[in-house]
Design a protein around this motif. Structure first.
Motif, short mmCIF file in Angstrom:
data_model
loop_
_atom_site.label_atom_id
_atom_site.label_comp_id
_atom_site.label_asym_id
_atom_site.label_seq_id
_atom_site.Cartn_x
_atom_site.Cartn_y
_atom_site.Cartn_z
N VAL A 1 28.09 12.56 -49.01
CA VAL A 1 29.16 11.61 -49.35
C VAL A 1 30.49 12.08 -48.76
CG1 VAL A 1 30.41 10.47 -51.23
CG2 VAL A 1 27.96 10.94 -51.46
N LEU A 2 30.72 13.39 -48.82
CA LEU A 2 31.97 13.95 -48.32
C LEU A 2 32.20 13.62 -46.85
CD1 LEU A 2 34.41 15.93 -48.41
CD2 LEU A 2 32.77 17.79 -48.07
N PHE A 3 31.15 13.76 -46.04
CA PHE A 3 31.29 13.57 -44.59
C PHE A 3 30.69 12.24 -44.13
CE2 PHE A 3 31.26 18.26 -45.03
CZ PHE A 3 32.55 18.50 -44.55
N ASP A 4 30.77 11.24 -44.99
CA ASP A 4 30.31 9.92 -44.58
C ASP A 4 31.51 9.06 -44.19
OD1 ASP A 4 28.13 7.80 -44.43
OD2 ASP A 4 29.65 6.86 -45.69
N ASN A 5 31.47 8.52 -43.01
CA ASN A 5 32.62 7.76 -42.48
C ASN A 5 32.89 6.48 -43.26
OD1 ASN A 5 31.17 9.34 -40.27
ND2 ASN A 5 33.15 8.96 -39.31
N SER A 6 31.84 5.84 -43.80
CA SER A 6 32.06 4.59 -44.53
C SER A 6 32.76 4.86 -45.86
CB SER A 6 30.74 3.86 -44.76
OG SER A 6 29.82 4.65 -45.48
N HIS A 7 32.38 5.92 -46.56
CA HIS A 7 33.08 6.25 -47.81
C HIS A 7 34.52 6.65 -47.54
CE1 HIS A 7 29.91 6.09 -50.91
NE2 HIS A 7 29.08 6.38 -49.92
N TYR B 1 20.72 -2.15 -54.46
CA TYR B 1 20.43 -2.60 -53.09
C TYR B 1 19.65 -3.90 -53.04
CZ TYR B 1 18.35 -2.69 -48.41
OH TYR B 1 17.93 -3.09 -47.17
N PHE B 2 18.49 -3.95 -53.68
CA PHE B 2 17.59 -5.09 -53.51
C PHE B 2 18.15 -6.42 -54.02
CE2 PHE B 2 14.38 -1.64 -53.20
CZ PHE B 2 13.91 -1.95 -51.93
N PRO B 3 18.99 -6.44 -55.08
CA PRO B 3 19.51 -7.75 -55.52
C PRO B 3 20.30 -8.49 -54.45
CG PRO B 3 19.82 -6.12 -57.25
CD PRO B 3 19.34 -5.37 -56.04
N PHE B 4 20.83 -7.80 -53.45
CA PHE B 4 21.59 -8.49 -52.41
C PHE B 4 20.71 -9.42 -51.58
CE2 PHE B 4 24.52 -4.88 -53.15
CZ PHE B 4 25.70 -5.60 -53.32
N TYR B 5 19.41 -9.18 -51.56
CA TYR B 5 18.51 -10.08 -50.83
C TYR B 5 18.45 -11.46 -51.49
CZ TYR B 5 16.69 -6.34 -47.86
OH TYR B 5 16.58 -5.34 -46.92
N LEU B 6 18.86 -11.55 -52.75
CA LEU B 6 18.81 -12.82 -53.47
C LEU B 6 20.11 -13.61 -53.33
CD1 LEU B 6 17.13 -11.53 -56.77
CD2 LEU B 6 16.02 -12.50 -54.74
N MET B 7 21.11 -13.02 -52.71
CA MET B 7 22.43 -13.66 -52.64
C MET B 7 22.56 -14.51 -51.39
SD MET B 7 25.01 -10.68 -53.98
CE MET B 7 24.73 -9.86 -55.55
N GLY B 8 23.24 -15.64 -51.53
CA GLY B 8 23.47 -16.51 -50.39
C GLY B 8 24.87 -16.42 -49.83
N ARG B 9 25.74 -15.61 -50.46
CA ARG B 9 27.13 -15.51 -50.03
C ARG B 9 27.27 -14.55 -48.84
NH1 ARG B 9 31.36 -12.03 -52.86
NH2 ARG B 9 31.71 -11.69 -50.65
N GLN B 10 28.50 -14.47 -48.29
CA GLN B 10 28.78 -13.53 -47.22
C GLN B 10 28.58 -12.10 -47.72
OE1 GLN B 10 32.83 -14.16 -46.12
NE2 GLN B 10 32.48 -16.10 -45.07
N LEU B 11 27.95 -11.28 -46.88
CA LEU B 11 27.72 -9.88 -47.22
C LEU B 11 28.21 -8.99 -46.09
CD1 LEU B 11 24.13 -10.16 -48.75
CD2 LEU B 11 26.27 -9.90 -50.00
N PHE B 12 28.69 -7.79 -46.47
CA PHE B 12 29.21 -6.85 -45.50
C PHE B 12 28.68 -5.45 -45.81
CE2 PHE B 12 32.21 -10.31 -45.88
CZ PHE B 12 32.49 -10.64 -44.55
N LEU B 13 28.90 -4.55 -44.87
CA LEU B 13 28.38 -3.19 -45.01
C LEU B 13 28.91 -2.50 -46.26
CD1 LEU B 13 26.84 -0.74 -43.87
CD2 LEU B 13 28.89 -0.19 -42.52
N HIS B 14 30.15 -2.81 -46.67
CA HIS B 14 30.70 -2.10 -47.82
C HIS B 14 29.93 -2.40 -49.11
CE1 HIS B 14 33.10 -5.92 -48.14
NE2 HIS B 14 32.78 -5.76 -49.41
N HIS B 15 29.15 -3.46 -49.14
CA HIS B 15 28.34 -3.73 -50.33
C HIS B 15 27.26 -2.67 -50.54
CE1 HIS B 15 29.87 -7.99 -49.77
NE2 HIS B 15 30.10 -7.76 -51.05
#
Length: 779
Positions: free
Chosen positions: A172-178, A650-664
């Protein structure tokens, strides 16, 4: 995958079994626990030292260069704006709950910021507009740094070895997205921090399970509930944290009913106390905290603002300086009015052109006069409101129109009556066509088809019908359909104007219209004289439920395409990122992207864990028991709990129809880092520092244990255990060092895209397009 459990794994096979072959089972457990207690007491310093180093690195990576860029970046246009609205006490609307935004506003208030800057456009200068943006960015940076600390503590409290703790926190410390998400004025730092804190608090609560209803037991139960409430009060995806903890709690309660559990099954009265305590601490109290932040939201936002249009007239009357109510006028029979759709803002319009005989799909129309939605003000938008009687009494003209009245609408320019009938509309075969008919037909055979009921939103029967504030549905009296429009334009034969049709789903919220203007009122009419109005009050729950409906509706409506949107299957493999900010003159850019090496390692080990569990279950089916009881318990209960946390986020996002981005994916990625640290320890066969099951026994029976276990037994056990641990611990340190080395390389390589500095030439940009990332300045 029940609950986090730091079970003691017995290693060494025959060597250990031989050493304790003649010992009583309880003495064996006690002697192991006693030796571990002694070892843990002597080795606390190395965990504290590692935690100190990781904390310094976490703050360094999050705060380094935080002043760059000194411009508005990506979604800072939203969340910085909302902080300014709070400080101005101006009502706004957002699809996210208020907690994290209130934190930003609180920071602004602490530094004396007055909210004068509204963050309107990406790239606007903070310096020239005198905005304390460093204070705002410091909040998510602080929470992002503390998140790394919490990850280390989660592993430590779960009883994992030092290399496992360092590995999980290091990922987590050296992850660019966090890092990238926690250096800007965004909500995700708050979300991820409190999600991690919820996991830590629940582990601490679970470790108190042998002393139920004690002070520490209640403390950590209530802290778990409070942290979960902060998660869901930041974003509604915080529901996934409730699912994670909820599953663990349900399985824990199920275990309490087991007659074979240590200490026996609980009686139903005691079990009921356990159930009620968890329900209060993890559901009821968090819900009241969640309501509390909305109460603060309403208490702060007392002035009319850009969020007014999303709320009902009754709600808007609770805001001072509301323009809708200042401009509202009672509507009388005979008035010329213009009707406007609340969502699309088009006017109800008609013109002499007819519907075509046949539509593109071959259906036949009525060939009546077109009724459409027109975005601009025009004389063809004017309608006269008349009583819905065949021969209206002349005395009715000038009388107020009331909610529930049945009326007719005469189109002024073409002198025809609005009508709908059982003919399919151009785009919706299930909906009715709207047209107009001549006055003689409207007074004769077609009279009933021209009747419409005024049904005001949340209005009382007989309430005066007013412009602007009187939002309503126009319900066709005979067929009970509601006048409706949408955003898809009609073909060229209707000049690409909006379709108006009769919607059979009367309850649909997009059926709402309002009277925008009454052009027939003379400028000197006493009806236009305004008296000062007092701000009205609505009960908190009335406002809360209205806002909740609007938030869920508009959140689900976020379905339009976005150039940097991505799908859940792309996240674990880091196939796409998001462009946050660019500067042409310096070729600098911020591209939101995780550390590809770290993402790929954690994703691979998630698959490895699933494979290990599958192989273990298959071998058990075939009568082969490859793992001892404690090892299996730890694999499923502790590592499995982290895996459950990842899956739930993670898996509940497969049920969503809205816009999704990497930060999710950030909460799920944090859970995958926990899985990685735990699984590396499992693979290299390292004993944990202490079993939380036996630690509670030791705490309660320390004197008895020390007197019961012979000195020779303790020494022989410690010698064997230290030798076995030393060998596997060295291998784990090597694996941890190798993994972190390549992860740090990935972090450094993508450093310019995360920090927006330094600028890269086209060759350097193309070198970082590992998976075709759509970076700028590649040419």
């Amino acid at each position: 995958m029940a609950t986090p459990n730091a079970s003691l794994r017995q290693r060494g096979g025959k060597e250990k079994n031989k050493a304790f072959a003649d010992e009583d089972h309880d003495e064996h457990i006690f002697s192991q626990a006693y030796a571990d207690v002694q070892k843990r007491a002597s080795k606390q310093w190395d965990y504290k030292l590692a935690l100190g180093v990781i904390t310094l690195l976490a703050f360094a990576t999050r705060f380094f260069g935080i002043s760059h860029p000194n411009e508005v970046v990506f979604d800072e246009v939203h969340f910085g704006k909302f902080a300014s609205y709070y400080l101005q006490r101006t009502y706004f609307f957002d699809v996210h709950p208020p907690f994290a935004k209130l934190l930003f506003a609180f920071v602004g208030w602490l530094v004396g910021y007055d909210g004068h800057f509204l963050f309107d456009n990406i790239g606007e200068s903070y310096i020239s507009n005198n905005v304390p943006y460093l204070a705002f960015r410091a909040l998510p940076a602080l929470l992002g740094a503390l998140t790394v600390v919490v990850v280390f503590l989660i592993m430590w409290e779960s009883g994992y070895s030092l290399p496992a703790c360092v590995l999980a926190a290091g990922l987590v410390l050296f992850d660019n997205s966090h890092v990238g998400q926690t250096r800007l004025i965004l909500l995700d730092a708050t979300l991820v921090f409190f999600m991690a804190l919820s996991i830590l608090a629940y582990i601490r609560f679970y470790r108190q399970r042998h002393e139920p209803f004690g002070r520490k037991w209640w403390k950590w139960l209530l802290l778990t509930g409070f942290c979960m409430s902060c998660v869901i009060s930041t974003k509604y995806v915080g529901t996934f944290t409730f699912v994670t903890i909820g599953c663990a709690v349900l399985i824990d309660l199920w275990d309490l009913l087991d007659v074979n559990r240590r200490g026996g099954a609980l009686d139903l009265m005691t079990f009921g106390k356990h159930f009620v305590a968890r329900a209060v601490g993890l559901i009821i109290i968090p819900f009241f905290f969640y309501l509390f932040w909305f109460q603060v939201h309403f208490a702060v936002l007392t002035r009319s603002g850009p969020g007014d249009d999303f709320m009902s007239p009754e709600f808007q009357e609770t805001l001072s300086d509301n323009l809708m109510h200042q401009a509202s006028v009672d509507i009388q029979y005979g008035d010329y009015i213009t009707l406007r759709h609340k969502d699309t803002k088009v006017y109800l319009h008609s013109h002499p052109d007819k519907y075509p005989l046949r539509y593109e799909d071959g259906r036949i129309s009525s060939q009546g006069q077109q009724v459409t939605g027109y975005p601009f003000n025009d004389t063809n938008n004017q309608w006269q409101i008349l009583p819905g009687t065949p021969n209206p009494d002349s005395t009715q003209e000038g009388q107020p129109v009331l909610n529930g009245d049945v009326v007719q609408l005469r189109h002024i320019v073409t002198d025809t009556m609005l009508l709908t009938h059982d003919v399919a509309s151009p785009f919706y075969p299930t909906n009715q066509e709207f047209t107009t008919v001549a006055l003689d037909l409207a007074a004769g055979d077609r009279h009933n088809d021209t009747l419409f009921e005024i049904r005001m939103e949340q209005g009382k029967q007989g309430q005066p019908f007013r412009s602007h504030s009187g939002q309503f549905k126009l319900i066709h009296f005979p067929t009970k359909v509601a006048m409706w429009t949408h955003t898809t334009p009609l073909p060229e034969w209707a000049f690409k104007q909006a379709e108006i049709n009769g919607n059979k789903n009367v309850q649909q919220s997009s059926n709402i219209w309002y009277v925008d203007d009454i052009p027939s009122i003379p400028e000197d009419s006493p009806r236009l004289v305004k008296e000062p109005k007092k701000v009205k009050r609505l009960p908190f729950l009335t406002k809360y439920f209205e806002l909740q409906r609007a938030m869920f509706y508009h959140n689900n409506a976020l379905t339009s395409s976005h150039p940097y949107a991505s799908q859940p299957y792309q996240w674990p493999f880091l196939l796409r990122g998001v462009s946050f900010w660019t500067q042409e003159s310096t070729k600098q850019q911020i591209y939101f992207l995780g550390n590809p090496i770290g993402y790929w390692i954690t994703s691979a080990l998630l698959a490895v864990l699933a494979g290990i569990m599958g192989a273990d279950q298959l071998s058990l089916r075939r009568g082969v028991d490859a793992l001892d009881k404690r090892t299996r318990s730890r694999l499923y209960n502790s590592t499995g709990f982290f895996f459950l946390c990842w899956a739930a986020h993670y898996f509940p996002f497969y049920l969503m129809g809205r816009q999704l981005f990497l930060h999710h994916y950030l909460p799920a990625h944090l859970a995958s880092c926990l899985v990685t640290g735990a699984l590396v320890e499992f693979i290299f066969n390292v004993d944990p520092i202490l079993d939380d099951e036996t630690s509670s026994v030791i705490a309660a029976k320390k004197d008895k244990v020390v007197s019961k276990v012979p000195e020779k037994t303790r020494r022989s056990f410690q010698t064997a255990q230290e030798r076995l641990k030393g060998q596997s611990l060295f291998a784990t340190w090597v694996a941890t060092a190798v993994v972190l080395a390549v992860v740090i390389y990935g972090f450094y390589f993508f450093f310019p895209l995360t920090y927006g500095w330094p600028g890269l030439n086209p060759q350097q940009v193309n070198a970082r397009k590992w998976l075709g990332y759509d970076l700028h300045f590649a040419k």
